[in-house]
Design an enzyme around this catalytic site. Structure first.
Site, short mmCIF file in Angstrom:
data_model
loop_
_atom_site.label_atom_id
_atom_site.label_comp_id
_atom_site.label_asym_id
_atom_site.label_seq_id
_atom_site.Cartn_x
_atom_site.Cartn_y
_atom_site.Cartn_z
N HIS A 78 0.82 -1.21 0.00
CA HIS A 78 0.00 0.00 0.00
C HIS A 78 0.85 1.26 0.00
CE1 HIS A 78 0.19 1.08 4.40
NE2 HIS A 78 0.30 -0.22 4.58
N GLU A 229 -5.29 1.51 2.50
CA GLU A 229 -5.08 0.45 3.48
C GLU A 229 -5.18 0.95 4.91
OE1 GLU A 229 -3.00 -2.35 6.18
OE2 GLU A 229 -2.57 -0.23 5.78
N GLU A 230 -4.65 2.13 5.18
CA GLU A 230 -4.60 2.62 6.55
C GLU A 230 -5.99 2.94 7.11
OE1 GLU A 230 -2.26 2.30 8.44
OE2 GLU A 230 -0.36 2.45 7.39
N ASP A 250 3.83 -6.24 4.09
CA ASP A 250 3.55 -5.16 5.04
C ASP A 250 4.51 -5.32 6.22
OD1 ASP A 250 2.31 -2.98 6.34
OD2 ASP A 250 0.35 -3.56 5.54
N HIS A 330 3.71 2.58 13.44
CA HIS A 330 2.76 3.69 13.53
C HIS A 330 3.25 4.80 14.45
CE1 HIS A 330 -1.17 1.87 11.72
NE2 HIS A 330 -0.10 1.57 11.02
#
Length: 383
Positions: A78, A229-230, A250, A330
């Protein structure tokens, strides 16, 4: 189908690092991804790889295989990242913001950002509401963490304390956080947004290697670059019925209660949405084991990926997740070049491998050829 041996291809680490830094320096929070879509499309064009773009911007490129049927595979990454959006302009000109994607505001604090106003980009910094120990004393250490407890200080030369500021910034303007990439001589890579731009760099590097080495692959392999995606809907587009199996690249979160490390490729066996495909996951493990790739397994409890959105969209596709180890996911993220190269090595082998099951080319088929999983021995008792 004829099975040909798979071969290790040289992975260009210089290209991988170069393309990763270029990707990291292109802001792309979910919903503001046009620029990075153009960049990746141009890179695919340089590599001579045919591709198409969906209405909203997901990219589906294709490496052609020697067999011509409906038995296709895909590798998915992504392009979108975490970010924020302006939700209110305060009387003093500072901005209340809402998160784009799921992440903690504590990792936004101190971040340098760009606000994309209609009049053009404007720079600023995200700060806690009490941002000076000289002004608030120990209160700076006791204020809560949360998006209601941070604000965006705008770099506006007309801003004066206590005055209402007229600004071009409006509610709904996107806010992108600087990635600040740094690659050490020891191979450590620090930056925001390595999730999943490191995955994008891996996939482009693999595609470059396969093209340059003129590797013959058995079936069409689609390279899918998603853009939401997020926020949960990434691979609901660009994965179609012709894709019988898909590997998602990922990050693999590194933490004391996880098995993942920053130096290995990681096969995720299950995340919060459930187990990944039994056979496809074990195929990746076997390819790694047979070819000397540093590979480990893990389970992620608070995690979902493009696999979930593809399945939830109704695709009857086998899926597996291959991760590069990432510390501080993140947030302020770090990985190591060795993990990225291990993932690239394994993806290059996977693309060369025979389909996991030839029968999967049919949407519906008989039990003939349907696989078995190991079963316990059944003892027959005479009556």
């Amino acid at each position: 189908m004829e099975k040909k041996p798979v071969t290790r291809v040289p992975i260009d680490s210089h290209y991988l690092k170069h393309i990763l830094v270029a990707l990291l320096n292109i802001p792309s929070p979910s919903g503001y991804t046009d620029q990075i879509v153009h960049f990746v499309g141009q890179e695919l064009q340089k590599l001579g790889i045919a591709h198409n773009v969906t209405r909203r911007g997901a990219i589906r490129a294709t490496l052609k295989g020697r067999m011509r049927d409906t038995l296709d595979r895909a590798v998915t990454v992504h392009l979108d990242t975490l970010g924020a959006m302006v939700r209110r302009v305060k009387p003093n000109g500072r901005l209340a913001i809402a998160s784009v994607g799921t992440w903690s505001s504590r990792f936004a604090e101190g971040g340098r950002v760009t606000i994309y106003a209609d009049s053009g980009p404007i720079r600023g910094t995200v700060l806690p509401l009490k941002s000076s120990g000289h002004a608030y004393g120990e209160a700076v250490d006791t204020q809560p963490a949360g998006w209601d407890h941070v604000e965006l200080r705008v770099d506006d030369e007309g801003q004066q304390p206590g005055e209402t500021i007229k600004t071009d910034i409006q509610v709904g303007d996107f806010v992108a956080f600087d990635a600040l990439p740094e690659i050490s001589d020891a191979g450590f890579i620090n930056a925001r947004h390595l999730d999943d731009k490191a995955g994008v760099a891996i996939l482009l590097t693999v595609a470059k290697a396969l093209k340059e080495e003129k590797i013959d692959i058995p079936i069409d392999c689609h390279l899918i670059f998603t853009i939401f995606e997020e926020v949960g809907s990434g691979a609901s587009a660009a994965v179609y019925g012709d894709v019988t199996e898909m590997v998602v690249i990922d990050h693999a979160p590194v933490a004391p209660n996880q098995n993942a490390t920053e130096f290995h490729a990681v096969v995720c066996m299950m995340d919060q949405t459930g187990p990944f495909d039994y056979h496809l996951s074990r195929k990746l493990l076997a390819l790694g084991r047979e070819n000397g790739i540093d590979l480990i397994k893990d389970v992620f409890r608070f995690y979902r990926s493009d696999s979930a959105s593809a399945i939830e969209a109704g695709n009857d596709t086998r899926t597996a997740l291959l991760g590069f180890g990432l510390d501080g996911s993140h947030g302020y993220e770090r990985t190591h070049l060795s993990s990225l190269i291990a993932v690239a090595d394994l993806i290059a082998l996977y693309v060369q491998s025979a389909p996991t099951f030839s029968r999967d080319k049919d949407t519906l088929a008989s039990l003939n050829g349907f696989p078995h999983q190991p079963d316990r021995e059944v003892i027959q008792i005479e009556t």
